[in-house]
Design a protein around this motif. Structure first.
Motif, PDB file in Angstrom:
ATOM      1  N   HIS A 155       0.814  -1.212   0.000  1.00  0.00           N
ATOM      2  CA  HIS A 155       0.000   0.000   0.000  1.00  0.00           C
ATOM      3  C   HIS A 155       0.849   1.264   0.000  1.00  0.00           C
ATOM      4  N   ALA A 156       1.726   1.412   0.971  1.00  0.00           N
ATOM      5  CA  ALA A 156       2.481   2.656   1.120  1.00  0.00           C
ATOM      6  C   ALA A 156       3.874   2.581   0.517  1.00  0.00           C
ATOM      7  N   GLY A 157       4.483   1.395   0.559  1.00  0.00           N
ATOM      8  CA  GLY A 157       5.846   1.232   0.073  1.00  0.00           C
ATOM      9  C   GLY A 157       6.644   0.355   1.013  1.00  0.00           C
ATOM     10  N   ILE A 158       7.962   0.469   0.929  1.00  0.00           N
ATOM     11  CA  ILE A 158       8.845  -0.334   1.764  1.00  0.00           C
ATOM     12  C   ILE A 158       9.925   0.548   2.375  1.00  0.00           C
ATOM     13  N   ARG A 159      10.583   0.008   3.383  1.00  0.00           N
ATOM     14  CA  ARG A 159      11.742   0.703   3.940  1.00  0.00           C
ATOM     15  C   ARG A 159      12.987   0.244   3.195  1.00  0.00           C
ATOM     16  N   PRO A 160      13.678   1.165   2.533  1.00  0.00           N
ATOM     17  CA  PRO A 160      14.871   0.792   1.773  1.00  0.00           C
ATOM     18  C   PRO A 160      15.916   0.116   2.656  1.00  0.00           C
ATOM     19  N   GLY A 161      16.579  -0.897   2.095  1.00  0.00           N
ATOM     20  CA  GLY A 161      17.631  -1.591   2.818  1.00  0.00           C
ATOM     21  C   GLY A 161      17.148  -2.734   3.681  1.00  0.00           C
ATOM     22  N   VAL A 162      15.840  -2.884   3.816  1.00  0.00           N
ATOM     23  CA  VAL A 162      15.260  -3.987   4.583  1.00  0.00           C
ATOM     24  C   VAL A 162      14.721  -5.012   3.589  1.00  0.00           C
ATOM     25  N   ALA A 163      15.035  -6.289   3.832  1.00  0.00           N
ATOM     26  CA  ALA A 163      14.568  -7.334   2.922  1.00  0.00           C
ATOM     27  C   ALA A 163      13.043  -7.286   2.785  1.00  0.00           C
ATOM     28  N   ASN A 181      12.204   9.246  -1.024  1.00  0.00           N
ATOM     29  CA  ASN A 181      13.477   9.934  -1.259  1.00  0.00           C
ATOM     30  C   ASN A 181      14.600   9.002  -1.694  1.00  0.00           C
ATOM     31  N   PHE A 182      14.365   7.703  -1.645  1.00  0.00           N
ATOM     32  CA  PHE A 182      15.405   6.728  -2.001  1.00  0.00           C
ATOM     33  C   PHE A 182      15.420   6.521  -3.516  1.00  0.00           C
ATOM     34  N   ARG A 183      16.552   6.760  -4.144  1.00  0.00           N
ATOM     35  CA  ARG A 183      16.652   6.700  -5.604  1.00  0.00           C
ATOM     36  C   ARG A 183      17.310   5.419  -6.113  1.00  0.00           C
ATOM     37  N   GLY A 184      17.866   4.633  -5.220  1.00  0.00           N
ATOM     38  CA  GLY A 184      18.566   3.429  -5.638  1.00  0.00           C
ATOM     39  C   GLY A 184      17.610   2.308  -5.991  1.00  0.00           C
ATOM     40  N   TYR A 203       8.874   6.022 -11.211  1.00  0.00           N
ATOM     41  CA  TYR A 203      10.118   6.649 -10.777  1.00  0.00           C
ATOM     42  C   TYR A 203      11.355   5.797 -11.066  1.00  0.00           C
ATOM     43  N   GLY A 204      11.168   4.689 -11.728  1.00  0.00           N
ATOM     44  CA  GLY A 204      12.282   3.805 -12.002  1.00  0.00           C
ATOM     45  C   GLY A 204      12.357   2.654 -11.031  1.00  0.00           C
ATOM     46  N   ASN A 205      12.356   2.956  -9.730  1.00  0.00           N
ATOM     47  CA  ASN A 205      12.378   1.904  -8.713  1.00  0.00           C
ATOM     48  C   ASN A 205      11.016   1.678  -8.062  1.00  0.00           C
ATOM     49  N   ARG A 206      10.042   2.535  -8.400  1.00  0.00           N
ATOM     50  CA  ARG A 206       8.705   2.406  -7.835  1.00  0.00           C
ATOM     51  C   ARG A 206       7.698   3.060  -8.767  1.00  0.00           C
ATOM     52  N   VAL A 207       6.444   2.644  -8.631  1.00  0.00           N
ATOM     53  CA  VAL A 207       5.340   3.221  -9.391  1.00  0.00           C
ATOM     54  C   VAL A 207       4.240   3.608  -8.410  1.00  0.00           C
ATOM     55  N   ASN A 208       3.847   4.878  -8.426  1.00  0.00           N
ATOM     56  CA  ASN A 208       2.800   5.367  -7.536  1.00  0.00           C
ATOM     57  C   ASN A 208       1.494   5.497  -8.315  1.00  0.00           C
ATOM     58  N   LEU A 209       0.455   4.802  -7.851  1.00  0.00           N
ATOM     59  CA  LEU A 209      -0.843   4.797  -8.536  1.00  0.00           C
ATOM     60  C   LEU A 209      -1.946   5.498  -7.750  1.00  0.00           C
ATOM     61  N   GLN A 242       9.247   6.251 -17.390  1.00  0.00           N
ATOM     62  CA  GLN A 242       9.985   6.635 -16.191  1.00  0.00           C
ATOM     63  C   GLN A 242      10.318   8.109 -16.220  1.00  0.00           C
ATOM     64  N   THR A 243      10.150   8.747 -15.045  1.00  0.00           N
ATOM     65  CA  THR A 243      10.416  10.175 -14.954  1.00  0.00           C
ATOM     66  C   THR A 243      11.916  10.468 -14.838  1.00  0.00           C
ATOM     67  N   GLY A 244      12.656   9.542 -14.226  1.00  0.00           N
ATOM     68  CA  GLY A 244      14.075   9.776 -14.007  1.00  0.00           C
ATOM     69  C   GLY A 244      14.361  10.678 -12.842  1.00  0.00           C
ATOM     70  N   THR A 245      13.304  11.000 -12.057  1.00  0.00           N
ATOM     71  CA  THR A 245      13.509  11.859 -10.891  1.00  0.00           C
ATOM     72  C   THR A 245      13.070  11.122  -9.651  1.00  0.00           C
TER      73      THR A 245
END
Length: 245
Positions: A155-163, A181-184, A203-209, A242-245
């Motif tokens: 629903h909201a996303g994930i915490r970067p760096g956590v499996a 804010n995580f771009r990786g 956004y490349g690493n995620r899609v917000n709908l 992809q926006t690239g931003t």
């Protein structure tokens, strides 16, 4: 050959919009394909009860539908407990029935009289009578994530760096800035809602709908097939670049 997967953003009680995007899926040939609903079925919009009725009817008709839990769905679920449970993630001045969150419109869709001068215990007692048990069960049985080969839905996303397997329920339902804010790269492309944007964005690493249906804007449905992402429109598929931003 990969099969398309459809994903529908935050509905927020907008029954007419839900009907519209389900029709888009059918016109795209995806009636029997898998559709993932990203959560937040209730609150703010006028027809939360009808939205849940529609989702339950589709499930019972055998559609390949996956229902994620949103933070608003959990607030409704917790309100229906005895005694009602408050979500401590909220700011101190907020509560589920506050007009900013929209629980008032959800209960109104079940015929309840929601006025500020009423006691919560009385509204709660009426809700226990008015909200069908099938709706409460639907809320309780929502899943937190859905995962396929290259996609991870939350629903909201994930915490970067956590499996992905170790994500907390709080983050899956509530996270914003740390995720946005995580771009990786993430282990998979993350498909989410929760935070309204003007248009579906890749956004490349995620899609917000989440395109702010709860505030009267059009609901969005996207289709994922192979490495391509499209938004479904009345004129067919429209590539989500992809926006690239």
């Amino acid at each position: 050959m990969s099969h398309p997967i459809y994903a529908i953003g935050d509905i927020h009680g907008q029954k007419a919009e839900l009907d519209r995007v389900l029709d888009l899926i059918e016109k795209d040939g995806g009636k029997d394909g898998q559709t993932v609903f990203l959560g937040d079925y209730t609150d703010r919009g006028p027809d939360s009860r009808a939205v849940i009725d529609t989702l339950i009817a589709g499930r019972d008709a055998g559609h390949n539908w996956v229902f994620l839990k949103g933070n608003h769905d959990r607030m409704f679920e917790w309100f229906m407990e005895v005694p009602p449970r408050h979500d401590p993630y909220l700011m101190i001045q907020l509560y589920w029935m506050h007009e900013r969150l929209g629980g008032d419109t959800t209960l109104a869709s079940y015929g309840l009289d929601i006025q500020g001068q009423r006691r919560e215990k009385d509204v709660h007692a009426e809700a226990l009578e008015a909200v069908p048990q099938s709706h409460v069960d639907f809320l309780r049985n929502l899943v937190l994530t859905h995962e396929v080969k290259d996609l991870f839905f939350a629903h909201a996303g994930i915490r970067p760096g956590v499996a992905l397997a170790d994500q907390s329920e709080e983050d899956l339902l509530w996270i914003r800035q740390e995720f946005h804010n995580f771009r990786g790269p993430h282990p998979k492309l993350i498909v989410h809602g929760h935070t309204p944007v003007k248009a579906a964005t890749h956004y490349g690493n995620r899609v917000n709908l989440d395109t702010a249906a709860g505030y009267g804007e059009p609901l969005t449905v996207a289709v994922f097939e192979g490495n391509e992402v499209h938004r479904l429109t009345s004129k067919g598929r429209q590539a989500l670049v992809q926006t690239g931003t």
